[in-house]
Design a protein around this motif. Structure first.
Motif, PDB file in Angstrom:
ATOM      1  N   MET A   1      66.565  40.360  84.172  1.00  0.00           N
ATOM      2  CA  MET A   1      66.986  41.463  83.341  1.00  0.00           C
ATOM      3  C   MET A   1      66.056  42.647  83.574  1.00  0.00           C
ATOM      4  O   MET A   1      64.857  42.488  83.702  1.00  0.00           O
ATOM      5  CB  MET A   1      66.949  41.058  81.864  1.00  0.00           C
ATOM      6  CG  MET A   1      67.249  42.209  80.921  1.00  0.00           C
ATOM      7  SD  MET A   1      67.100  41.789  79.192  1.00  0.00           S
ATOM      8  CE  MET A   1      68.696  41.100  78.907  1.00  0.00           C
ATOM      9  N   THR A  52      66.404  35.810  80.998  1.00  0.00           N
ATOM     10  CA  THR A  52      67.004  36.698  80.004  1.00  0.00           C
ATOM     11  C   THR A  52      66.433  36.471  78.613  1.00  0.00           C
ATOM     12  O   THR A  52      66.180  37.423  77.880  1.00  0.00           O
ATOM     13  CB  THR A  52      68.532  36.508  79.978  1.00  0.00           C
ATOM     14  OG1 THR A  52      69.032  36.729  81.300  1.00  0.00           O
ATOM     15  CG2 THR A  52      69.196  37.491  79.037  1.00  0.00           C
ATOM     16  N   ARG A  53      66.205  35.228  78.246  1.00  0.00           N
ATOM     17  CA  ARG A  53      65.650  34.938  76.917  1.00  0.00           C
ATOM     18  C   ARG A  53      64.240  35.510  76.774  1.00  0.00           C
ATOM     19  O   ARG A  53      63.887  36.077  75.748  1.00  0.00           O
ATOM     20  CB  ARG A  53      65.622  33.442  76.649  1.00  0.00           C
ATOM     21  CG  ARG A  53      66.960  32.896  76.284  1.00  0.00           C
ATOM     22  CD  ARG A  53      66.851  31.483  75.804  1.00  0.00           C
ATOM     23  NE  ARG A  53      68.167  30.980  75.454  1.00  0.00           N
ATOM     24  CZ  ARG A  53      68.445  29.738  75.244  1.00  0.00           C
ATOM     25  NH1 ARG A  53      67.486  28.829  75.346  1.00  0.00           N
ATOM     26  NH2 ARG A  53      69.659  29.357  74.920  1.00  0.00           N
ATOM     27  N   GLN A  56      64.559  39.278  76.373  1.00  0.00           N
ATOM     28  CA  GLN A  56      64.975  39.659  75.021  1.00  0.00           C
ATOM     29  C   GLN A  56      63.815  39.525  74.041  1.00  0.00           C
ATOM     30  O   GLN A  56      63.611  40.367  73.174  1.00  0.00           O
ATOM     31  CB  GLN A  56      66.153  38.795  74.548  1.00  0.00           C
ATOM     32  CG  GLN A  56      67.446  39.091  75.249  1.00  0.00           C
ATOM     33  CD  GLN A  56      68.012  40.466  74.895  1.00  0.00           C
ATOM     34  OE1 GLN A  56      67.599  41.096  73.934  1.00  0.00           O
ATOM     35  NE2 GLN A  56      68.953  40.926  75.700  1.00  0.00           N
ATOM     36  N   GLU A  76      66.841  47.237  76.788  1.00  0.00           N
ATOM     37  CA  GLU A  76      67.484  46.826  78.031  1.00  0.00           C
ATOM     38  C   GLU A  76      67.915  48.076  78.789  1.00  0.00           C
ATOM     39  O   GLU A  76      68.483  49.006  78.212  1.00  0.00           O
ATOM     40  CB  GLU A  76      68.691  45.945  77.728  1.00  0.00           C
ATOM     41  CG  GLU A  76      69.338  45.392  78.973  1.00  0.00           C
ATOM     42  CD  GLU A  76      70.463  44.421  78.664  1.00  0.00           C
ATOM     43  OE1 GLU A  76      71.187  44.083  79.607  1.00  0.00           O
ATOM     44  OE2 GLU A  76      70.602  43.996  77.504  1.00  0.00           O
TER      45      GLU A  76
END
Length: 91
Positions: A1, A52-53, A56, A76
């Motif tokens: 990400m 991704t986790r 975030q 993001e």
């Protein structure tokens, strides 16, 4: 990400940003955007994290945190919009 990091202090380095993000997970790349002519930081950059986790979690944990006396804006990254084609000369 891909993560956008805004309101960076102009003296911030890749290492400073890496130290902020690594507690949340693996950091692939860090790209601080600089002025084309002066080479000075423009006050924002991008961090890529493969998980991704973790990304975030980093966004939630670092939004509003201070670095170098400035409050970070972390979210993001949005995809870059394509540039318009240059207009044709009139003559």
């Amino acid at each position: 990400m891909n993560i956008f990091v805004g309101n960076l202090a102009f003296g911030s380095t890749d290492q400073d940003i890496r130290q902020l993000f690594e507690p949340y997970g693996v950091v692939d790349t860090i790209n601080i955007i600089t002025d084309r002519y002066t080479g000075q930081s423009r006050g924002f950059g991008f961090v890529e994290m493969p998980d991704t986790r973790a990304a975030q979690s980093a966004i939630q944990g670092l939004q509003g945190k201070a670095l170098g006396g400035r409050t970070l804006n972390v979210n993001e990254a949005k995809p870059r919009e394509p540039r318009r084609e240059p207009r044709q000369d009139r003559w």
